[in-house]
Scaffold this active site. Structure first.
Site, PDB file in Angstrom:
ATOM      1  N   ALA A 134      41.126  20.364   6.056  1.00 24.88           N
ATOM      2  CA  ALA A 134      40.379  19.179   6.489  1.00 24.88           C
ATOM      3  C   ALA A 134      39.857  19.476   7.899  1.00 24.88           C
ATOM      4  CB  ALA A 134      41.288  17.959   6.484  1.00 24.88           C
ATOM      5  N   SER A 182      42.133  14.569  15.449  1.00 26.28           N
ATOM      6  CA  SER A 182      42.609  15.279  14.257  1.00 26.28           C
ATOM      7  C   SER A 182      42.603  14.344  13.061  1.00 26.28           C
ATOM      8  CB  SER A 182      44.014  15.838  14.524  1.00 26.28           C
ATOM      9  OG  SER A 182      44.388  16.730  13.501  1.00 26.28           O
ATOM     10  N   ASN A 183      43.295  14.702  12.005  1.00 27.69           N
ATOM     11  CA  ASN A 183      43.392  13.867  10.801  1.00 27.69           C
ATOM     12  C   ASN A 183      44.764  14.091  10.174  1.00 27.69           C
ATOM     13  OD1 ASN A 183      43.202  16.045   8.711  1.00 27.69           O
ATOM     14  ND2 ASN A 183      41.309  16.427   9.832  1.00 27.69           N
ATOM     15  N   PRO A 184      45.145  13.240   9.208  1.00 27.68           N
ATOM     16  CA  PRO A 184      46.533  13.323   8.710  1.00 27.68           C
ATOM     17  C   PRO A 184      46.789  14.405   7.651  1.00 27.68           C
ATOM     18  CG  PRO A 184      45.508  11.193   8.160  1.00 27.68           C
ATOM     19  CD  PRO A 184      44.429  12.088   8.628  1.00 27.68           C
TER      20      PRO A 184
END
Ligand code: C5P
Length: 413
Positions: free
Chosen positions: A286, A220-222
């Site tokens: 995102a 995933s990403n932040p």
């Protein structure tokens, strides 16, 4: 008062003013006067302790409405649900001054007096103006509560710097009533130009996606989802019919928005395609570019030595929208680049066949993942480039929607 004193954004608007027990409570008299002068109908709610600093008689007289403090009033059997009706009556709820105690209660959903119960029931935006001693303001507990309130979608007007009732000098003063009145105009004004998207269907995506390796591990990403949520909220304020497709976030659903929760890029793709007939689509999510080829249904056991993960490209949702778009649809994409941002963003406009790219650069302080502010450059297919200053994501959202009103963004026939 003559009709000429009125302000177009305040005339006839219903405003709740919450006054809590701090020395700055005396300024609320002037604030009521200014709001009334601008044509607003003001109902004051006081906490019990506020009465130690200013009398209900004073505020009741200037507001021309009896001040309310308690939820339960002896001998008044029929009105205990008044906090609910007031919460629906108001176009805006201002709490000024807001003490550390009331901030803490609001952050945790307490409803132990008329002010806090009404805040919990309110459907309108809240403007919170903290005022307290500097040390209480900077205490991590207060700062944490303010973060929670911002996450809940409340607008916080920071206290001013100056001399405080304790004799100390620091940040904690209630801003002058004129500045609070201007902030009220600003917030109600946003809703006033809201008419511009009435009847439009707007689709916004937000947040990260999670690409599962096994049930307990994922890529995933932040992304926090804050930018997409701000966009959905802003479009709803302007009267649009808004669908928000979001990856996992802890953010509350903005009022008036239909929310669809998804987890993976694949799920986001399906949901977006279901809603691709929208008039305006803003892809602020995102989306992960790669997903594991094999997802294990059981937790994968660890072994000695390294492991290689095979990834496949996820569907590029925005490119597909761009390829299948109709001429009168407006498509907006986001770009987050660490190098040569403008050049990449311009390429993306063409590659993905979109009208606008919103570029945010990870290297800018106060911009990007997780924070409440953003610094973006807006780039259009017609070659316009506009670098906006650092501002709240709420303001960035407004700025983006303002640009979309121009027909010039439509693709050439
Ligand atoms: O190509 P890049 O990932 O930089 O493009 C970013 C834009 O494309 C964002 O608007 C993002 O929401 C969208 N995107 C998408 N599907 C993907 C990856 C990105 O729609 N798989």
């Amino acid at each position: 008062m003559t009709a000429n004193d009125g302000h177009p954004d305040l005339e006839g608007r219903h405003i709740l003013l919450g006054v809590t027990g701090g020395i700055a409570a005396y300024k609320s008299v002037e604030l009521v006067r200014l709001l009334k002068k601008a044509g607003a109908d003001v109902q004051v709610l006081m906490t019990p302790d506020a009465g130690r600093f200013i009398t209900p008689l004073t505020l009741g007289t200037v507001s021309e409405r009896p001040v309310l403090t308690e939820i339960f009033v002896d001998g008044d059997e029929g009105s205990w649900t008044r906090h609910i009706s007031l919460g629906r009556w108001a176009a805006l709820f201002v709490i000024a001054p807001a003490t550390a105690q009331t901030l803490a209660k609001l952050a945790h959903g307490f409803s132990d007096n008329m002010l806090t119960a009404t805040a919990l029931a309110a459907r309108c935006p809240l403007l919170i103006c903290p005022a307290m001693d500097h040390d209480m303001f900077v205490h991590p507990a207060t700062q944490k509560n303010l973060e929670v309130l911002a996450d809940l979608g409340y607008t916080v007007m920071p206290p001013a710097y100056g001399s405080l009732a304790s004799g100390l000098v620091g940040q904690g003063r209630l801003p002058e009533p004129e500045s609070i009145r201007d902030a009220v105009v600003d917030m109600l004004g946003d809703r006033a130009h809201g008419e511009s998207l009435a009847g439009q269907r707007v689709l916004v995506t937000a947040g990260p996606t999670r690409e599962h390796i096994d049930p307990v591990r994922y890529i995933s990403n932040p992304s926090s989802g804050k930018m997409g949520f701000a966009l959905a909220a802003a479009a709803a304020r302007r009267g649009a019919d808004v669908t928000l497709v979001t990856g996992p976030t802890h953010l509350p659903t903005p009022s008036g928005v239909t929310r669809v929760d998804v987890e993976s890029a694949e799920q986001m793709h399906s949901s977006v395609m279901e809603h691709r007939g929208a008039d305006i689509i803003i892809m602020a999510a995102a989306v992960a570019d790669y997903s594991p080829i094999d997802t294990s249904t059981q937790k994968m056991k660890k072994h000695d030595g390294d492991v290689a993960l095979q990834l496949r490209r996820t569907p590029d949702i925005l490119s597909e929208l761009g390829a299948r778009r109709s001429d009168d649809q407006i498509l907006v994409g986001f770009a987050m680049e660490t190098d040569d941002g403008l050049a990449h963003a311009r390429e993306k406009l063409d590659e993905k066949n979109v009208d606008w790219i919103v570029l945010n650069t990870l290297t800018d302080e106060g911009a990007g993942f997780g924070v409440d502010t953003n610094r973006v450059t807006l780039i259009s297919r017609l070659g316009e480039e506009e670098e906006l200053p650092l501002m709240s994501k709420r303001r960035v959202a407004e700025a983006i929607l303002d640009r979309l009103r121009f027909d010039a963004t439509k693709p050439a026939a």
